[in-house]
Design a protein around this motif. Structure first.
Motif, short mmCIF file in Angstrom:
data_model
loop_
_atom_site.label_atom_id
_atom_site.label_comp_id
_atom_site.label_asym_id
_atom_site.label_seq_id
_atom_site.Cartn_x
_atom_site.Cartn_y
_atom_site.Cartn_z
N UNK A 1 0.89 -1.16 0.00
CA UNK A 1 0.00 0.00 0.00
C UNK A 1 0.92 1.21 0.00
N UNK A 2 0.95 1.95 -1.11
CA UNK A 2 1.97 2.99 -1.30
C UNK A 2 1.30 4.37 -1.36
N UNK A 3 1.83 5.29 -0.57
CA UNK A 3 1.32 6.66 -0.56
C UNK A 3 2.47 7.64 -0.76
N UNK A 4 2.14 8.79 -1.32
CA UNK A 4 3.13 9.85 -1.55
C UNK A 4 2.74 11.07 -0.73
N UNK A 5 3.71 11.68 -0.07
CA UNK A 5 3.47 12.84 0.78
C UNK A 5 4.45 13.95 0.40
N UNK A 6 3.96 15.19 0.34
CA UNK A 6 4.82 16.35 0.08
C UNK A 6 5.04 17.11 1.38
#
Length: 233
Positions: free
Chosen positions: A110-115
């Protein structure tokens, strides 16, 4: 030119389309905006980086093990979607989210991207996902019982800025600090060397914007990553 107003992707034609943001005469110079892009995106997509970029950010990608039990929790940890904006890029994105059918064969990534930005160095969603990733199955069951007794969904407790548990938050922040430290260690030069290079660089007087080569992006990203690491510490 307002950020994001001069171009967009045409799904039907599968093309990037640039439109005139103003009536231009023959031979007149036309301008476009690259939108709310970080220096890393500008460097990869346009071949340049800005010395001062209000959209600059550090991108952190998290991968968590997702099984049928954790699926709902990981889905509900996502922040509420902000109103559409042409200026500000989204600070959260699903990169890979399996559905329940796919989980029948076993756990999936389960992959998420955060800035991470100077204004928001530790987004609540990032902290929530790191907290969830650090929970063992035994700990997850225990926290679920506590949340149920308190009448609060576990995902709301994990998204709270208040520590759910001191030991859990220490483990989560230590893991996040290692991620940011690895990003800093990957740079071939120090922040001082990058700044010294930029001080010597002379901008092209004829350019529409002040640009600099690779060290500009490295210096800006290193500053942001250092700030994020300090925040995690």
């Amino acid at each position: 030119v307002a950020p994001g107003s001069s171009h967009g992707y045409d799904e039907a034609r599968q093309q990037l389309v640039v439109v005139a943001a103003a009536p231009y005469g023959a031979g007149e110079q036309a301008f476009i905006s690259y939108g709310g892009a970080s220096n890393g995106s500008l460097l990869l997509g346009g071949g340049f980086a800005l010395r001062r970029n209000r959209f600059d950010a550090v991108e952190v990608t998290l991968t968590a093990k997702c099984d049928a039990r954790r699926w709902l929790l990981l889905m509900m940890l996502a922040p509420e979607a902000p109103p559409p904006s042409q200026e500000e890029p989204p600070n959260f994105e699903y990169l890979q989210a399996p559905d329940q059918e796919q989980l029948r064969d076993g756990p999936k990534p389960f992959v998420t991207r955060h800035l991470l930005t100077a204004a928001n160095p530790l987004p609540p969603a990032l902290l929530a996902y790191v907290r969830a990733e650090r929970l063992s199955d035994v700990e997850l069951e225990a926290y679920e019982k506590k949340a149920k007794a308190a009448g609060t969904p576990l995902w709301e407790a994990l998204r709270s800025p208040a520590p759910l548990d001191a030991a859990l938050d220490l483990a989560a922040l230590a893991a996040l600090r290692r991620v940011l430290a690895d990003k800093l260690d990957a740079y071939p030069t120090t922040a001082e060397q990058d700044e010294a290079f930029l001080d010597k660089a002379e901008p092209d007087a004829g350019a529409a914007h002040e640009t600099a080569p690779l060290p500009a992006e490295a210096a800006a990203a290193r500053r942001e990553a250092t700030r994020e690491e300090d925040e995690a510490t």
